[in-house]
Design an enzyme around this catalytic site. Structure first.
Site, PDB file in Angstrom:
ATOM      1  CG  HIS A 109      -2.164  -0.918   0.812  1.00  0.00           C
ATOM      2  ND1 HIS A 109      -2.218  -2.232   1.179  1.00  0.00           N
ATOM      3  CD2 HIS A 109      -3.260  -0.685   0.056  1.00  0.00           C
ATOM      4  CE1 HIS A 109      -3.323  -2.767   0.678  1.00  0.00           C
ATOM      5  NE2 HIS A 109      -3.969  -1.855  -0.001  1.00  0.00           N
ATOM      6  NE  ARG A 129      -6.551   1.198  -2.644  1.00  0.00           N
ATOM      7  CZ  ARG A 129      -6.010   1.322  -3.854  1.00  0.00           C
ATOM      8  NH1 ARG A 129      -5.845   2.501  -4.401  1.00  0.00           N
ATOM      9  NH2 ARG A 129      -5.626   0.245  -4.529  1.00  0.00           N
ATOM     10  NE  ARG A 171     -11.277  -0.830  -0.703  1.00  0.00           N
ATOM     11  CZ  ARG A 171     -10.012  -1.059  -1.035  1.00  0.00           C
ATOM     12  NH1 ARG A 171      -9.714  -1.944  -1.966  1.00  0.00           N
ATOM     13  NH2 ARG A 171      -9.041  -0.385  -0.478  1.00  0.00           N
ATOM     14  CD  GLU A 203      -9.903  -7.061  -3.219  1.00  0.00           C
ATOM     15  OE1 GLU A 203      -8.822  -6.487  -3.390  1.00  0.00           O
ATOM     16  OE2 GLU A 203     -10.658  -6.840  -2.266  1.00  0.00           O
ATOM     17  CG  ASN A 220      -3.277  -3.947  -6.538  1.00  0.00           C
ATOM     18  OD1 ASN A 220      -2.800  -4.001  -7.662  1.00  0.00           O
ATOM     19  ND2 ASN A 220      -3.789  -2.846  -6.037  1.00  0.00           N
ATOM     20  CG  ASP A 221      -5.716  -7.831  -1.925  1.00  0.00           C
ATOM     21  OD1 ASP A 221      -4.702  -8.142  -1.281  1.00  0.00           O
ATOM     22  OD2 ASP A 221      -6.411  -6.843  -1.658  1.00  0.00           O
ATOM     23  NE  ARG A 259      -1.472  -5.279  -1.835  1.00  0.00           N
ATOM     24  CZ  ARG A 259      -2.650  -4.704  -2.100  1.00  0.00           C
ATOM     25  NH1 ARG A 259      -3.771  -5.382  -1.949  1.00  0.00           N
ATOM     26  NH2 ARG A 259      -2.709  -3.468  -2.502  1.00  0.00           N
ATOM     27  CB  CYS A 316     -10.160  -0.782  -9.302  1.00  0.00           C
ATOM     28  SG  CYS A 316     -10.481  -1.942  -7.982  1.00  0.00           S
TER      29      CYS A 316
HETATM   30  C1  PEP Z   1      -6.640  -4.560  -5.188  1.00  0.00           C
HETATM   31  O1  PEP Z   1      -6.448  -5.415  -4.333  1.00  0.00           O
HETATM   32  O2  PEP Z   1      -6.335  -4.693  -6.391  1.00  0.00           O
HETATM   33  C2  PEP Z   1      -7.251  -3.258  -4.829  1.00  0.00           C
HETATM   34  C3  PEP Z   1      -7.579  -2.377  -5.747  1.00  0.00           C
HETATM   35  O3  PEP Z   1      -7.440  -2.982  -3.516  1.00  0.00           O
HETATM   36  P1  PEP Z   1      -6.245  -2.625  -2.515  1.00  0.00           P
HETATM   37  O4  PEP Z   1      -5.020  -2.393  -3.337  1.00  0.00           O
HETATM   38  O5  PEP Z   1      -6.669  -1.403  -1.758  1.00  0.00           O
HETATM   39  O6  PEP Z   1      -6.164  -3.834  -1.652  1.00  0.00           O
HETATM   40 MG    MG Z   2      -7.489  -5.302  -2.420  1.00  0.00          MG
END
Ligand code: PEP
Ligand code: MG
Length: 364
Positions: free
Chosen positions: A19, A126, A162, A256, A279-280, A290, A325
């Protein structure tokens, strides 16, 4: 930190999907992980070139390196200026497919950047930044007022917000530290929310109130099971009924986890739309955390396994809207394939919007 006050950030190490990495990208601050040795070589007032695109750092550059760097920087600025001239227009491929290019935001600064860079809407708001630095969570009036203020520059655009996505690597000060157990495979996202229903009600109440002021959609993080969505929907429907809201905003699931992607049909009935959190999805598909730099080589969001799941999601969603996203949505090398798979909505960091729109316009 803002782009105005910070020229660049150098860290010893950085997980590719962490993050921290996302936040600096969202703010447009060039950031490079340089290893620990560099810090011994730094001198006060020494000159250094930080090239985040090439992930390079040059200490005390000679004239030739400076000239080469500056000419690349100028070319980059020219390209930004050119892309920005068209950024407020919609993006369509040469074949006429319109692709919504939305923004990922979470603060005043990023909302303004989204408006300036021509966001067609917000694909992912977010909420975490409104919670993480506080000693107690905001109540629904505070949350409503704060969101209304932040979203002012984006009036007239649709905004997907979200629900709070904490647990795992993001834990606010007011939560019990025992919540940290198991971290990324534990009680995070919707699992955390369902363990704290009052926290969810406060958010939903603020969002239902906001929906009278602007077009919003509500997104549920880290959905794995149909029961996750069902439980949030029950809370949502009860609250909407008690507030007398006849047409509440759409409620969607964030996809995710591989389980949710592989069984999307189970979620269709309880979800109004979907958003792919690549991402997740990457970390759970490749089994690579990550934020752990030691497995950066495994954390590949363009891996065929991830793209295969994206394809399955788009196909199984049928007529339900799907947005992507995660960071994958802004990867130049992946965008042609994402459009070919049928995605028609991408949500990226505000600064990337003009570039992504311009790339879409070159695709057949
Ligand atoms: C993701 O997981 O791709 C996402 C957009 O949410 P975050 O990065 O906030 O976990
Ligand atoms: Mg995520």
């Amino acid at each position: 930190m803002t782009r105005e006050t910070v020229a660049g950030i150098i860290v010893e190490e950085l997980g590719k999907g962490s993050h921290a990495a996302l936040l600096v990208r969202e703010k447009g601050i060039p950031t490079v992980a340089a290893g620990s040795q560099l810090f011994d070589e730094l001198r006060e007032s020494g000159e250094m070139l930080v090239d985040a695109l090439r992930e390079q750092i040059i200490l005390e550059p000679d004239q030739a390196s400076s000239d080469a760097f500056n000419s690349r920087l100028e070319a980059y600025k020219r390209s930004i200026t050119f892309c920005r001239t068209l950024c407020h227009e919609p993006a369509a491929t040469l074949g006429g497919a319109v692709v919504g290019i939305m923004a990922n935001i979470g603060s005043h600064e990023t909302a303004e950047a989204a408006a300036q860079n021509g966001a067609d809407g917000v694909g992912l708001f977010r909420l975490e930044q409104l919670y993480l630095g506080r000693d107690r969570p905001p109540d629904s009036d505070e949350l409503f007022a704060e969101l209304l203020g932040i979203l002012k520059p984006l009036r007239g655009k649709a905004v997907t917000i979200r629900l709070l996505d904490i647990g795992g690597d993001k834990l606010p000060r007011f939560m019990d530290r025992r919540e940290d157990r198991n971290s990324l495979l534990g009680r995070r996202g919707v699992r955390f929310l369902l363990a704290h229903p009052e926290l969810v009600r406060r958010q939903l109440k603020a969002l239902l109130r906001l929906s009278a002021e602007m077009e919003i959609k509500i997104l549920v993080p880290l959905v794995t099971l149909r029961a996750d969505m069902q439980a949030v929907r029950t809370l949502f429907d009860e609250l909407a009924a008690s507030e007398g809201i006849a047409a509440p905003p759409p409620l969607g699931a964030m996809i995710e986890t591989p389980a949710a992607a592989l069984r999307l049909e189970d979620l269709c009935e309880v979800s109004d739309f979907f958003s792919i959190g690549s991402n997740d999805l990457t970390q759970y598909t490749l089994a690579a955390a990550r934020e752990n730099p030691e497995v950066n080589d495994y954390y590949q969001d363009t891996h065929p396994a991830v793209l295969g799941l994206v394809k399955m999601i788009v196909e199984a969603a049928g007529s339900k809207a799907v947005t992507l996203c995660g960071e994958l949505a802004g990867r130049e090398e992946a965008i042609p394939q994402l459009i070919a798979l049928g995605l028609r909505s991408l949500s990226v960091a505000p600064i990337q919007i003009p570039f992504v729109k311009q790339q879409i316009r070159t695709l057949s």
